[in-house]
Scaffold this active site. Structure first.
Site, PDB file in Angstrom:
ATOM      1  N   TYR A 160     102.415 -29.302   2.302  1.00  0.00           N
ATOM      2  CA  TYR A 160     103.839 -29.030   2.528  1.00  0.00           C
ATOM      3  C   TYR A 160     104.130 -27.640   2.009  1.00  0.00           C
ATOM      4  CZ  TYR A 160     104.877 -29.561  -2.454  1.00  0.00           C
ATOM      5  OH  TYR A 160     104.919 -29.391  -3.802  1.00  0.00           O
ATOM      6  N   CYS A 161     105.315 -27.104   2.419  1.00  0.00           N
ATOM      7  CA  CYS A 161     105.707 -25.827   1.831  1.00  0.00           C
ATOM      8  C   CYS A 161     107.213 -25.706   1.702  1.00  0.00           C
ATOM      9  CB  CYS A 161     105.067 -24.636   2.529  1.00  0.00           C
ATOM     10  SG  CYS A 161     105.332 -24.498   4.288  1.00  0.00           S
ATOM     11  N   ARG A 162     107.831 -24.735   2.379  1.00  0.00           N
ATOM     12  CA  ARG A 162     109.232 -24.440   2.066  1.00  0.00           C
ATOM     13  C   ARG A 162     110.225 -25.279   2.848  1.00  0.00           C
ATOM     14  NH1 ARG A 162     107.790 -18.299   2.537  1.00  0.00           N
ATOM     15  NH2 ARG A 162     107.010 -17.910   0.440  1.00  0.00           N
TER      16      ARG A 162
END
Lengths: 229, 229
Positions: free
Chosen positions: B180-182
């Site tokens: 996952y990220c932003r």
DNA sequence: AGCTCATTCAATAGAATTATTGAATGAAGA
DNA sequence: TCTTCATTCAATAATTCTATTGAATGAGCT
């Protein structure tokens, strides 16, 4: 379109998202969204409602179509536009919430125009439902008759703002009146409540308009079966 | 501001709402929103992250502040900006949804860049929670270390996209990897998953980013008490 | 007091948006 | 085929937005 060079996918996505926000970033187009939320409309009908030149409205609608906000289909010699999706109304609502939180200005506008800022608290949807069951309220829909005809709250009576004065004698004075119109900030219901109170009625606004009521899955009259129009 | 004459309250409200949407209607400003959703940032830090001139970023931030999207406060010689409200993130999300529905273009962008369009289906939040309980997954946070430090999923390990190659040997090959990220469309997690699959790993994306996880009321590490920064 | 440095301001040019006008399109009906 | 009429197109001017440049501000530090 031609001067735009996109180097990476991240940028390309932001451009897409920004295009949607940009399409909502204009007062006239927001007003079009609110009217289209009542039901499908021709360019001509919308131009009449907004009091704008037809060509102008046509261009706004095309911009909205490009951004995926509305779709259109032909019906005879008219072209009917409608909101593409429930998500468009949801996005409008989300933007309204941001503006309300930053409300210094929004609230000032409302209060500046309607001096009665005491007890302008709206009736919630749940509250209205329970009071309707008990038969304690008169629900009035202050939108024009054509919008009322496309759908309205069960048991509501149509009292267009323009005819409020002449229809006043028909309203019972022993029950609270709840007024609603196109949306949470639709000013017609503000004006109707202010007027009713001046005449001695006990009146409040519903927090939402018809589109929000419908989007919440509540019953709308008349119940149309078959293809929804 | 000076040339604008507003005749009625309805118009005034639409102008306010449109101002919010307009402030979101720019790719750079949306990218700023996404970065600010990770945590407060100085003008300088944001300019570095986006690779834009400081003066440019400063002006965008001021525009966003005027629209009520962000607030700022001074910390030493830095001025930290932060999102004004959860409602801002909600509005961004709502706009994203509209764009996804009109997805011809959005989807084309993603697929055009990442050829593997089979099984790009993301893991839902609920699915991840239950699989974490069973200890079946390795959760990796592909954001830069400074963003990871401000908050991340419980048990996630930081594998910045730029260091993915060098950290690959440390990853277990017998468990599925969830990246996952932003945010939901943050491309780093797309790229990480594509790269991992190319190397033979079983990898998928989480449907959301950290801000959405946090907004859903889920636990975020490290758990900071006292004034939230 | 004077220096440093993050941020803001001011001025500019180029690009995009907006409203307006009148002409063009093209489907429906006679 | 011809007319009607809702809608769209095209061209224009006025306004607003955007990125860029360099100077100004003003808080912290020595």
């Amino acid at each position: 379109m031609t001067g735009m060079s996109i180097r990476n996918p991240k940028q390309a996505l932001y451009v897409q998202f920004a295009a949607v926000a940009k399409a909502l970033g204009n007062p006239q187009r927001l007003e079009l969204v609110e009217h289209l939320a009542q039901g499908p409309r021709s360019v001509d009908a919308l131009a009449t409602k907004l009091g704008l030149p037809i060509a102008n409205v046509s261009q706004h609608l095309q911009a909205m179509r490009r951004a995926g906000l509305v779709t259109s289909d032909r019906d005879g010699k008219f072209i009917n536009y409608r909101l593409a999706d429930d998500s468009v109304l949801a996005a409008f609502a989300a933007i309204r919430v941001v503006a309300e939180h930053h409300s210094a200005e929004v609230e000032r506008v409302v209060r500046g125009w309607f001096d009665r800022h005491d007890d302008m608290e709206p009736v919630t949807r749940d509250e209205l439902v329970s009071r309707m069951k008990e038969g304690l309220v008169t629900v009035i829909d202050v939108r024009p008759a054509d919008e009322f005809a496309l759908g309205h709250l069960p048991g509501a009576i149509n009292v267009p703002l323009s005819e409020l004065d002449s229809l006043l004698p028909d309203l019972r004075t022993d029950r609270e009146i709840v007024a609603y119109c196109r949306g949470p900030w639709c000013v017609m219901s503000f004006e109707a409540v202010a007027e009713l109170r001046k005449r001695g009625f006990s009146a409040r606004r519903l927090e939402d308009g018809l589109p929000e009521w419908r989007a919440a899955g509540m019953v709308v009259e008349p119940v149309l079966q078959g293809t929804q129009r």
